[in-house]
Enzyme design. Structure first.
Site, PDB file in Angstrom:
ATOM      1  N   HIS A  72       0.840  -1.196   0.000  1.00 32.29           N
ATOM      2  CA  HIS A  72       0.000   0.000   0.000  1.00 32.29           C
ATOM      3  C   HIS A  72       0.875   1.247   0.000  1.00 32.29           C
ATOM      4  O   HIS A  72       1.883   1.322   0.695  1.00 32.29           O
ATOM      5  CB  HIS A  72      -0.910   0.011   1.224  1.00 32.29           C
ATOM      6  CG  HIS A  72      -2.021  -0.984   1.141  1.00 32.29           C
ATOM      7  ND1 HIS A  72      -3.309  -0.642   0.816  1.00 32.29           N
ATOM      8  CD2 HIS A  72      -2.026  -2.334   1.306  1.00 32.29           C
ATOM      9  CE1 HIS A  72      -4.068  -1.728   0.789  1.00 32.29           C
ATOM     10  NE2 HIS A  72      -3.309  -2.761   1.086  1.00 32.29           N
ATOM     11  N   TYR A 198      -8.868   5.304   7.784  1.00 31.14           N
ATOM     12  CA  TYR A 198      -8.975   5.677   9.190  1.00 31.14           C
ATOM     13  C   TYR A 198     -10.027   6.780   9.288  1.00 31.14           C
ATOM     14  O   TYR A 198      -9.832   7.858   8.723  1.00 31.14           O
ATOM     15  CB  TYR A 198      -7.647   6.199   9.728  1.00 31.14           C
ATOM     16  CG  TYR A 198      -6.590   5.147   9.961  1.00 31.14           C
ATOM     17  CD1 TYR A 198      -6.313   4.705  11.251  1.00 31.14           C
ATOM     18  CD2 TYR A 198      -5.846   4.619   8.914  1.00 31.14           C
ATOM     19  CE1 TYR A 198      -5.336   3.752  11.489  1.00 31.14           C
ATOM     20  CE2 TYR A 198      -4.866   3.663   9.136  1.00 31.14           C
ATOM     21  CZ  TYR A 198      -4.615   3.234  10.430  1.00 31.14           C
ATOM     22  OH  TYR A 198      -3.648   2.301  10.654  1.00 31.14           O
ATOM     23  N   PRO A 289      -3.268  -0.033  18.933  1.00 31.88           N
ATOM     24  CA  PRO A 289      -3.084  -0.505  17.560  1.00 31.88           C
ATOM     25  C   PRO A 289      -3.267   0.559  16.483  1.00 31.88           C
ATOM     26  O   PRO A 289      -3.004   0.280  15.304  1.00 31.88           O
ATOM     27  CB  PRO A 289      -4.165  -1.586  17.424  1.00 31.88           C
ATOM     28  CG  PRO A 289      -5.234  -1.176  18.389  1.00 31.88           C
ATOM     29  CD  PRO A 289      -4.514  -0.548  19.545  1.00 31.88           C
ATOM     30  N   LYS A 293       1.914  -0.358  15.083  1.00 36.41           N
ATOM     31  CA  LYS A 293       3.321  -0.423  15.474  1.00 36.41           C
ATOM     32  C   LYS A 293       3.700  -1.637  16.311  1.00 36.41           C
ATOM     33  O   LYS A 293       4.888  -1.878  16.548  1.00 36.41           O
ATOM     34  CB  LYS A 293       3.695   0.843  16.272  1.00 36.41           C
ATOM     35  CG  LYS A 293       3.611   2.114  15.462  1.00 36.41           C
ATOM     36  CD  LYS A 293       4.527   2.049  14.266  1.00 36.41           C
ATOM     37  CE  LYS A 293       4.328   3.204  13.327  1.00 36.41           C
ATOM     38  NZ  LYS A 293       4.867   2.927  11.990  1.00 36.41           N
ATOM     39  N   TYR A 384       4.456   6.549  10.039  1.00 37.53           N
ATOM     40  CA  TYR A 384       3.633   5.386   9.771  1.00 37.53           C
ATOM     41  C   TYR A 384       4.396   4.352   8.957  1.00 37.53           C
ATOM     42  O   TYR A 384       4.343   3.140   9.242  1.00 37.53           O
ATOM     43  CB  TYR A 384       2.358   5.798   9.022  1.00 37.53           C
ATOM     44  CG  TYR A 384       1.285   4.739   9.026  1.00 37.53           C
ATOM     45  CD1 TYR A 384       0.173   4.848   9.846  1.00 37.53           C
ATOM     46  CD2 TYR A 384       1.364   3.611   8.196  1.00 37.53           C
ATOM     47  CE1 TYR A 384      -0.827   3.878   9.868  1.00 37.53           C
ATOM     48  CE2 TYR A 384       0.382   2.640   8.202  1.00 37.53           C
ATOM     49  CZ  TYR A 384      -0.707   2.781   9.040  1.00 37.53           C
ATOM     50  OH  TYR A 384      -1.680   1.809   9.054  1.00 37.53           O
TER      51      TYR A 384
END
Length: 389
Positions: A72, A198, A289, A293, A384
């Site tokens: 991704h 998200y 979560p 990580k 990220y």
């Protein structure tokens, strides 16, 4: 028996460390309390940072990842029925890969089987001893036989509830519990998105992820004390449709094959080492979560620890002496990012209506700033996609 490194725990941290040591010709044994079937059946996080993918590739452990992993280029941030794409590849030249922890553990264990590694399951009464001495050892019971395994070093990769962290004298912890939990589901339906979503919604956070081109992984924010019995499938899909919905997009539904509720918390041990004992992964730290990580932190630990143990075998102990400090310095950066993502996207239902409304509008403001600023987007993308190991 004697070995060079005794690893307690056959999760991703312990199994991966074993492969790092094997390639360097360092003897090891892995001891796991649970059964092989239990370990292979645990469903956990499924996002690998670029650095984690690179490590697996460098160790020739990425065959299954290359076949089944989904690369991704970024994530979507959604708020106020608007969806904005944060392109990691464009911003920082890095990607993430969707690959379930369950699949990773299965592949790592299969490779240990192929190489004939000493990995033992259903080992009871495991305890480290004499960690302050030059001859530490582990006692345990396996298949009715009492074991005493002497090792140069002991590694605790046995999770939060394991025996290794409590064996460190004076160890303390920094902890925080969050007033949120995640209701996670696996559904037999093709993902409705190309990258992870998200979403901040007045009813609470929601997320659309995936495990494969045929299986979707979705999450809903719920209260930590809620029962999964209060969430029949229809209620779950209704809430997901409400929180993830945007004009012109459809969330596809399918049979739910697994669902569970997981509380959210942060935890960091004050040290990851004492004498000849070293901690890695969830034995030393846990993150909420939201920032994806947890698995990557475990991989980061064993990348550092593996290099340090290899250097020690060559006569250089300097990396071992700084392992805890180096791993914890990285971990606190990971913790702050995970906390930032969590607080950015979750609704605090404990607040009075006026305070809750203020907090929600402030969250929208932060999201609007983040998605309008290339610098803010780049900072999100850099963290990220993964800090260096």
């Amino acid at each position: 028996m004697r070995t060079q490194v005794a690893i307690i725990g056959a999760g991703p941290a312990g199994l991966l460390l074993g492969h790092i040591l094997r390639r360097a010709g360092i003897d090891f044994v892995i001891l796991e309390q649970k059964s092989r079937e239990y370990v292979l059946g645990r469903i956990r996080a499924g996002v690998l940072e670029q650095g984690s993918v690179d490590i697996l590739r460098d160790l020739d452990l990425d065959a299954d990842l290359r076949e089944r992993g989904l690369t991704h280029h970024g994530i979507y941030l959604q708020y106020e029925s608007r969806r904005h794409h944060v392109d990691f590849l464009e911003l920082v030249g890095r990607t993430v890969t969707i690959y379930g922890q369950q699949a990773l553990v299965h592949h790592l264990l299969a490779e240990h089987d192929r190489f004939g590694s000493d990995v033992r399951f259903e080992v009871d009464a495991v305890l480290p001893h004499a960690i302050d001495s030059n001859d530490p050892y582990v006692t345990a019971i396996h298949a009715g036989e009492e074991l005493r395994i002497h090792a140069d070093f002991i590694v605790g990769a046995d999770g939060y509830h394991g025996v290794c962290r409590p064996a460190i004298p004076g160890v303390s912890a920094y902890e925080r519990s969050y007033p949120y939990a995640w209701l996670g589901i696996l559904a037999d339906v093709a993902p409705s998105t190309d990258d992870l979503i998200y979403a901040l919604h007045p009813d609470g956070f929601a997320m659309h992820s995936m495990r494969s081109v045929e299986v979707s992984r979705l999450y809903l924010q719920v209260d930590p004390d809620e029962s999964i019995d209060a969430w029949p499938d229809d209620r779950i899909w209704d809430a997901l449709q409400e929180r993830l919905g945007v004009p012109g997009w459809t969330l596809q539904q399918g049979p739910i094959t697994e669902k569970s509720i997981t509380p959210m918390r942060s935890f960091v041990a004050s040290t990851l080492e004492h004498g000849r004992l070293f901690l890695a992964g969830d034995a030393g730290h846990i993150v909420p979560p939201t920032g994806a990580k947890g698995l990557n932190s475990a991989i980061g630990d064993v990348a550092l620890l593996g290099r340090a143990l290899i250097a020690q075998q060559g006569g250089d102990e300097s990396q071992l002496r700084v392992y805890s400090g180096s791993a914890l310095a990285r971990q606190w950066k990971v913790q702050q990012f995970s906390q930032w993502m969590t607080e950015l996207l979750h609704v605090d239902r404990r607040l009075a209506p006026s305070e809750a409304a203020f907090r929600y509008r402030s969250q929208v403001g932060r999201l609007e700033y983040t998605t309008a600023s290339r610098h803010a987007e780049a900072a999100l993308a850099e963290q990220y996609a993964g800090l260096p190991f």
